[in-house]
Structure formats: C-alpha cells, structure tokens
Design an enzyme around this catalytic site. Structure first.
Site, PDB file in Angstrom:
ATOM      1  N   PRO A  65      -1.007  10.424 -10.291  1.00 16.68           N
ATOM      2  CA  PRO A  65       0.023  10.295 -11.320  1.00 16.68           C
ATOM      3  C   PRO A  65       1.296   9.585 -10.860  1.00 16.68           C
ATOM      4  O   PRO A  65       1.756   9.780  -9.741  1.00 16.68           O
ATOM      5  CB  PRO A  65       0.343  11.752 -11.691  1.00 16.68           C
ATOM      6  CG  PRO A  65      -0.221  12.585 -10.606  1.00 16.68           C
ATOM      7  CD  PRO A  65      -1.372  11.818 -10.026  1.00 16.68           C
ATOM      8  N   ASN A  66       1.795   8.771 -11.763  1.00 13.16           N
ATOM      9  CA  ASN A  66       3.057   8.025 -11.631  1.00 13.16           C
ATOM     10  C   ASN A  66       2.960   6.814 -10.714  1.00 13.16           C
ATOM     11  O   ASN A  66       3.917   6.034 -10.637  1.00 13.16           O
ATOM     12  CB  ASN A  66       4.220   8.933 -11.186  1.00 13.16           C
ATOM     13  CG  ASN A  66       4.528   9.987 -12.220  1.00 13.16           C
ATOM     14  OD1 ASN A  66       4.697   9.665 -13.402  1.00 13.16           O
ATOM     15  ND2 ASN A  66       4.559  11.252 -11.829  1.00 13.16           N
ATOM     16  N   ARG A  72      10.217   1.485 -10.439  1.00 12.12           N
ATOM     17  CA  ARG A  72      11.203   2.575 -10.362  1.00 12.12           C
ATOM     18  C   ARG A  72      11.280   3.048  -8.901  1.00 12.12           C
ATOM     19  O   ARG A  72      10.296   2.956  -8.169  1.00 12.12           O
ATOM     20  CB  ARG A  72      10.764   3.798 -11.191  1.00 12.12           C
ATOM     21  CG  ARG A  72      10.525   3.543 -12.645  1.00 12.12           C
ATOM     22  CD  ARG A  72      11.777   3.906 -13.460  1.00 12.12           C
ATOM     23  NE  ARG A  72      11.484   3.951 -14.892  1.00 12.12           N
ATOM     24  CZ  ARG A  72      11.294   2.886 -15.660  1.00 12.12           C
ATOM     25  NH1 ARG A  72      11.339   1.698 -15.129  1.00 12.12           N
ATOM     26  NH2 ARG A  72      11.053   3.021 -16.947  1.00 12.12           N
ATOM     27  N   ASN A  95      -4.920   8.450  -3.072  1.00 12.15           N
ATOM     28  CA  ASN A  95      -3.535   8.922  -3.038  1.00 12.15           C
ATOM     29  C   ASN A  95      -3.398   9.864  -4.236  1.00 12.15           C
ATOM     30  O   ASN A  95      -3.219   9.409  -5.366  1.00 12.15           O
ATOM     31  CB  ASN A  95      -2.545   7.760  -3.136  1.00 12.15           C
ATOM     32  CG  ASN A  95      -1.101   8.272  -3.029  1.00 12.15           C
ATOM     33  OD1 ASN A  95      -0.842   9.478  -3.138  1.00 12.15           O
ATOM     34  ND2 ASN A  95      -0.169   7.360  -2.821  1.00 12.15           N
ATOM     35  N   ALA A 108       1.465  13.626  -6.640  1.00 15.32           N
ATOM     36  CA  ALA A 108       1.973  15.008  -6.653  1.00 15.32           C
ATOM     37  C   ALA A 108       0.852  16.045  -6.696  1.00 15.32           C
ATOM     38  O   ALA A 108       1.056  17.204  -6.283  1.00 15.32           O
ATOM     39  CB  ALA A 108       2.925  15.203  -7.817  1.00 15.32           C
ATOM     40  N   GLU A 162      -7.129  10.527   2.749  1.00 13.58           N
ATOM     41  CA  GLU A 162      -5.945  10.838   1.940  1.00 13.58           C
ATOM     42  C   GLU A 162      -4.808   9.894   2.341  1.00 13.58           C
ATOM     43  O   GLU A 162      -4.480   9.788   3.524  1.00 13.58           O
ATOM     44  CB  GLU A 162      -5.543  12.296   2.184  1.00 13.58           C
ATOM     45  CG  GLU A 162      -4.301  12.704   1.424  1.00 13.58           C
ATOM     46  CD  GLU A 162      -3.865  14.133   1.766  1.00 13.58           C
ATOM     47  OE1 GLU A 162      -4.694  14.921   2.282  1.00 13.58           O
ATOM     48  OE2 GLU A 162      -2.690  14.445   1.512  1.00 13.58           O
ATOM     49  N   HIS A 189      -0.813   8.369   1.719  1.00 12.29           N
ATOM     50  CA  HIS A 189       0.534   8.498   1.149  1.00 12.29           C
ATOM     51  C   HIS A 189       1.398   7.330   1.589  1.00 12.29           C
ATOM     52  O   HIS A 189       1.373   6.944   2.764  1.00 12.29           O
ATOM     53  CB  HIS A 189       1.197   9.809   1.574  1.00 12.29           C
ATOM     54  CG  HIS A 189       0.437  10.995   1.077  1.00 12.29           C
ATOM     55  ND1 HIS A 189       0.428  11.344  -0.254  1.00 12.29           N
ATOM     56  CD2 HIS A 189      -0.382  11.856   1.715  1.00 12.29           C
ATOM     57  CE1 HIS A 189      -0.359  12.397  -0.402  1.00 12.29           C
ATOM     58  NE2 HIS A 189      -0.870  12.713   0.773  1.00 12.29           N
ATOM     59  N   ARG A 210       9.713  14.877   4.258  1.00 17.17           N
ATOM     60  CA  ARG A 210      10.402  14.985   2.968  1.00 17.17           C
ATOM     61  C   ARG A 210      10.601  16.475   2.632  1.00 17.17           C
ATOM     62  O   ARG A 210      10.645  17.307   3.520  1.00 17.17           O
ATOM     63  CB  ARG A 210       9.591  14.227   1.906  1.00 17.17           C
ATOM     64  CG  ARG A 210       9.487  12.720   2.226  1.00 17.17           C
ATOM     65  CD  ARG A 210       8.826  11.943   1.121  1.00 17.17           C
ATOM     66  NE  ARG A 210       9.579  12.007  -0.126  1.00 17.17           N
ATOM     67  CZ  ARG A 210       9.087  11.629  -1.321  1.00 17.17           C
ATOM     68  NH1 ARG A 210       7.859  11.143  -1.393  1.00 17.17           N
ATOM     69  NH2 ARG A 210       9.822  11.723  -2.404  1.00 17.17           N
TER      70      ARG A 210
HETATM   71  O1  CA2 Z   1       4.069   9.123  -0.707  1.00 12.96           O
HETATM   72  C1  CA2 Z   1       3.161   9.166  -1.541  1.00 12.96           C
HETATM   73  O2  CA2 Z   1       2.305   8.287  -1.664  1.00 12.96           O
HETATM   74  C2  CA2 Z   1       3.112  10.339  -2.519  1.00 12.96           C
HETATM   75  O3  CA2 Z   1       1.735  10.665  -2.738  1.00 12.96           O
HETATM   76  C3  CA2 Z   1       3.753   9.851  -3.802  1.00 12.96           C
HETATM   77  C4  CA2 Z   1       3.883  10.943  -4.867  1.00 12.96           C
HETATM   78  C5  CA2 Z   1       4.550  12.178  -4.284  1.00 12.96           C
HETATM   79  O4  CA2 Z   1       4.580  13.214  -5.249  1.00 12.96           O
HETATM   80  C6  CA2 Z   1       3.856  12.678  -3.031  1.00 12.96           C
HETATM   81  O5  CA2 Z   1       4.562  13.785  -2.522  1.00 12.96           O
HETATM   82  C7  CA2 Z   1       3.804  11.578  -1.985  1.00 12.96           C
HETATM   83  C8  CA2 Z   1       4.719  10.452  -6.032  1.00 12.96           C
HETATM   84  C9  CA2 Z   1       4.190   9.222  -6.684  1.00 12.96           C
HETATM   85  C10 CA2 Z   1       5.196   8.786  -7.694  1.00 12.96           C
HETATM   86  O6  CA2 Z   1       5.272   7.382  -7.679  1.00 12.96           O
HETATM   87  C11 CA2 Z   1       6.367   6.809  -8.217  1.00 12.96           C
HETATM   88  C12 CA2 Z   1       6.447   5.448  -8.085  1.00 12.96           C
HETATM   89  C13 CA2 Z   1       7.537   4.790  -8.565  1.00 12.96           C
HETATM   90  C14 CA2 Z   1       8.537   5.483  -9.214  1.00 12.96           C
HETATM   91  C15 CA2 Z   1       8.435   6.849  -9.375  1.00 12.96           C
HETATM   92  C16 CA2 Z   1       7.347   7.516  -8.873  1.00 12.96           C
END
Ligand code: CA2
Length: 147
Positions: free
Chosen positions: A11-12, A19, A75, A78, A99, A101, A108
C-alpha cells in the site's frame, strides 16, 4: 527453463516519487520497475509486477504465484508490521521470498522495527532506496539458481 519472479508492492507505494521524497526518494514505482526489468534482462529471468493498496489482493497474488513463479520479491509496506495474513500466505505457498524496504526500517519508529513477514522470507533488504529491489532480485535469483 527461464526463472520467473513476482514483484509485489504494498500500500501507498503507488505514490512513490510524488509525495514525501525526503523519506522515500524521487524514483517513481515505474522507475523502480523499469530498473528491475533491465536487471532481469541481464540475469536472464522474467518478472511480473503487481501493486495493491488492498491486503486481500496481495494475498491473492501470492497464492496465484505458486502456479507461475519461482520466487517473490515483496515490499509489503505498512503491512510488514501488521499482516499475519500476508505472512501466512507466503508460508503456505512456500516460494522463496525476499522482503524489501526502501528505508531502513530498523532506524525509524519503534513500530517499524518488527516485521511480521521476515520469518516467512529467506532474507530482508532494507535501507538502500530503489537499489534495495535490485539487490533483492540478485539475492533471490542466486538463491533459486542453487536449488
Ligand atoms: O521503507 C519501505 O519500503 C517501507 O516498506 C515503506 C512503507 C512503510 O510503512 C514501511 O515501514 C517501510 C510505506 C510506503 C509508503 O510509500 C509512500 C510513498 C510516497 C509517499 C508516501 C508514502
């Protein structure tokens, strides 16, 4: 037979490059996929890509991969920190999974230090931005080659 890998983005991650570039960098998801595609041509393997903001769709993709793929690069975003369902799906299909990231989850917030997914993966690569995916593909490819 040509090895095939599924690349799963949680997700995201569709917002990458659009962003919060200070945390996740300026590369878009399309940029990352295209770098992976280039590496796959060098290695001589095939990739398919899927991004979803929906836990169930990610699980469906993992279940389908068992018929078509030799491994999974994931990946879970969240869902890394919450999803026993994704971990169970990975364990159930039994495909080798790496996995990934972008950020180093271990430096973090505390809630990001725990991965529900890690016990179902052969390894974790965290903290190298888009390169995490490329390192992960190399690791997965070398692992499967030795099977
Ligand atoms: O570091 C990573 O790849 C994460 O998997 C990214 C997740 C985060 O919740 C994990 O703890 C670590 C978040 C992905 C959100 O991606 C965004 C990208 C651009 C703007 C906002 C969010």
């Amino acid at each position: 037979m040509t090895m095939k890998f599924l690349v799963l983005h949680g997700p995201n991650l569709n917002l990458l490059g659009k962003r919060e570039p200070a945390i996740y960098g300026s590369q878009t998801l399309a940029d990352i996929n295209s770098a992976l595609e280039n590496l796959s041509m060098d290695l001589g393997c095939e990739l398919s890509f899927f991004q979803s903001n929906n836990e169930g769709e990610l699980i469906d993709a993992i279940q389908s991969a068992v018929r078509e793929c030799n491994g999974i690069l994931i990946n879970p975003a969240a869902y890394t920190h919450t999803s026993i369902a994704i971990r169970d799906a990975l364990s159930a299909v039994g495909l080798p999974a790496v996995e990934i990231h972008l950020s180093n989850i271990h430096c973090r917030e505390m809630f990001r230090h725990t991965s529900m997914i890690a016990p179902a993966a052969i390894g974790q690569i965290s903290g190298f931005g888009g390169d995490s995916y490329l390192l992960g593909l190399r690791a997965l490819f070398n692992y499967v080659k030795k099977l």
